[in-house]
Design an enzyme around this catalytic site. Structure first.
Site, mmCIF file in Angstrom:
data_model
loop_
_atom_site.group_PDB
_atom_site.id
_atom_site.type_symbol
_atom_site.label_atom_id
_atom_site.label_comp_id
_atom_site.label_asym_id
_atom_site.label_seq_id
_atom_site.Cartn_x
_atom_site.Cartn_y
_atom_site.Cartn_z
ATOM 1 N N ARG A 44 0.851 -1.200 0.000
ATOM 2 C CA ARG A 44 0.000 0.000 0.000
ATOM 3 C C ARG A 44 0.880 1.241 0.000
ATOM 4 O O ARG A 44 0.624 2.210 -0.701
ATOM 5 C CB ARG A 44 -0.953 0.013 1.208
ATOM 6 C CG ARG A 44 -1.669 1.351 1.332
ATOM 7 C CD ARG A 44 -2.820 1.433 2.324
ATOM 8 N NE ARG A 44 -2.812 0.479 3.386
ATOM 9 C CZ ARG A 44 -2.086 0.571 4.501
ATOM 10 N NH1 ARG A 44 -1.289 1.613 4.699
ATOM 11 N NH2 ARG A 44 -2.149 -0.368 5.427
ATOM 12 N N TYR A 96 -16.892 17.668 -14.217
ATOM 13 C CA TYR A 96 -17.187 16.241 -14.409
ATOM 14 C C TYR A 96 -18.246 15.797 -13.384
ATOM 15 O O TYR A 96 -18.124 16.102 -12.194
ATOM 16 C CB TYR A 96 -15.890 15.440 -14.245
ATOM 17 C CG TYR A 96 -16.087 13.949 -14.307
ATOM 18 C CD1 TYR A 96 -16.379 13.314 -15.509
ATOM 19 C CD2 TYR A 96 -15.996 13.159 -13.173
ATOM 20 C CE1 TYR A 96 -16.579 11.947 -15.580
ATOM 21 C CE2 TYR A 96 -16.189 11.787 -13.226
ATOM 22 C CZ TYR A 96 -16.484 11.192 -14.439
ATOM 23 O OH TYR A 96 -16.678 9.843 -14.496
ATOM 24 N N ASP A 168 -7.922 19.507 -13.583
ATOM 25 C CA ASP A 168 -8.211 18.170 -14.094
ATOM 26 C C ASP A 168 -7.856 18.217 -15.576
ATOM 27 O O ASP A 168 -8.558 18.817 -16.384
ATOM 28 C CB ASP A 168 -9.689 17.826 -13.873
ATOM 29 C CG ASP A 168 -10.022 16.405 -14.309
ATOM 30 O OD1 ASP A 168 -9.339 15.892 -15.222
ATOM 31 O OD2 ASP A 168 -10.971 15.821 -13.756
#
Ligand SMILES: *Cc1c(COP(=O)(O)O)cnc(C)c1O
Length: 389
Positions: A44, A96, A168
């Protein structure tokens, strides 16, 4: 970053000489003594395949570091976790849908306020920003009407109140534009789209400009744990090796398709920032180095859902599916698909008319794509004529 530089930034395996990146499918790493390891202890926290991808994306976006997440939304979520209750976000109104849902239904109830403005007019940003604004959040171009915002000017406005500018960059790809060079602090990608490029994975990426931000996102990535698995990291790396080639071909195809649509009698309006008629053409031309992307949207003169349905079910090469940026061309009807959760009134205000169709051009031959669209128009016309009797 040139195609040469991209391809040769993917390292070969120092252990065996394998020319491609090994998939380190492991959860843990043996330690010589407690805390003594080869730079990896638990998957992780870090994984060698993921590290290759993250280093590569940091270079692609000219950032300090990059971080790979399980999806684009997990990447967005990690950036929101920089905030505290009472902080505010100033966001592009054409955001979005998944980001809108996350802001509204998860973060707003934690006391984070979001204000939406049309960021294509920088004056709107200057007017709406407050001393509590911690993030200015834009997409450029936006989905599906491909509005383009002036990143450099907005970054100056964000800095004036000490807010971070997040871009983005999914729709421009790192080949089209590098927002960190224009003053942004953080770049987000849905790796699912152009970066992966083959419609075979979901992935998200965060790129940070400074060491300080890198440490914060690294902490959140490990603390929240939404990392991208090694196999998908491998596929994303492989996608990036051909990103330059694919994206340029998609832009070329999209421009030809947009010009064809513009001249078609059944089309009312075409949205493509590479067309001189697009209201943000001038800024797009400079900001995106003439690479306007593979997505083209358009509306029909017969502005009904029925006509759009006829069209989207009568193409051969353009497959009816959500998503974009892959080698295979796709089309979708936002009002019933990607933007179905937005009330019609709001949708119409955002320019998403009943007949609006979004195309994602792949890397097929442009003429084949145009012929495919021409064939679908014929089907719509025939049906319209029949139904008028
Ligand atoms: C698809 C998309 C996302 C979300 O990415 P997922 O990988 O689907 O989670 C975010 N932003 C933009 C602009 C997108 O197109």
């Amino acid at each position: 970053m040139s195609a040469t530089h991209i391809i040769h930034s993917v390292p070969s395996d120092p252990l065996t000489g394998a020319i491609s990146v090994p998939v380190y499918q492991t959860s843990t790493f043996i330690q010589e003594a407690p805390g003594v390891n080869k730079g990896f202890d638990y998957a992780r926290t870090n994984n060698p395949t993921r590290k290759v991808l993250e280093d590569l994306v940091a270079k692609l976006e000219r950032g300090n570091s990059a971080f790979a997440f399980a999806t684009g939304l997990a990447a967005i979520d990690s950036v929101l976790k920089l905030l505290s209750t009472g902080d505010e976000i100033l966001a592009v109104d054409d955001i979005y849908g998944g980001a809108y849902r996350l802001f509204t239904h998860v973060y707003q109830k934690l006391g984070i306020k979001v204000t939406y403005v049309d960021t294509t007019e920088v004056a709107n940003v200057a007017k709406a920003i407050t001393s509590r604004t911690k993030l200015v959040w834009i997409e450029s171009p936006t989905n599906p009407t491909l509005k383009v915002s002036d990143i450099a000017t907005i970054s100056t406005i964000a800095k004036s109140v000490g807010a971070l500018l997040v871009v983005d960059n999914t729709f421009a790809s790192p080949i089209g534009q590098n927002p960190l060079d224009l003053g942004a602090d953080i770049v987000i990608h849905s790796g699912t789209k152009y970066i992966g490029g083959h419609s075979d994975l979901v992935a998200g990426l965060v790129v940070t400009k400074t060491q300080e931000l890198s440490e914060k996102i690294k902490f959140i990535q490990n603390a929240s744990g939404g990392v991208l698995g090694p196999w998908d990291c491998f596929l994303t790396i492989r996608g990036i090796e051909t990103l330059d080639l694919r994206f340029r071909k998609q832009c070329e195809n999209a421009l030809l398709v947009a010009k064809f649509l513009q001249n078609h009698e059944a089309v009312a309006k075409v949205y493509y920032p590479g067309l001189k008629q697009h209201k943000n053409y001038e800024i797009a031309k400079v900001q995106q180095a003439g690479l306007f992307g593979g997505v083209v949207s358009f509306t029909l003169k017969d502005d009904t859902q029925e006509a759009a349905n006829q069209f989207v079910t009568n193409t051969q090469y353009f497959k009816l599916a959500e998503s974009l940026g892959g080698v295979k061309s796709l089309l979708c009807h936002p009002a019933q698909m990607t933007h179905a959760s937005i009330p019609r009134e709001r949708r119409l205000k955002a320019g998403i008319q009943d007949s609006l169709i979004r195309l994602s051009c792949g890397i097929e031959e442009a003429q084949d794509l145009i012929d495919d669209l021409a064939g679908a128009f014929q089907k719509v016309t025939v049906l319209t004529e029949v139904s008028s009797f």
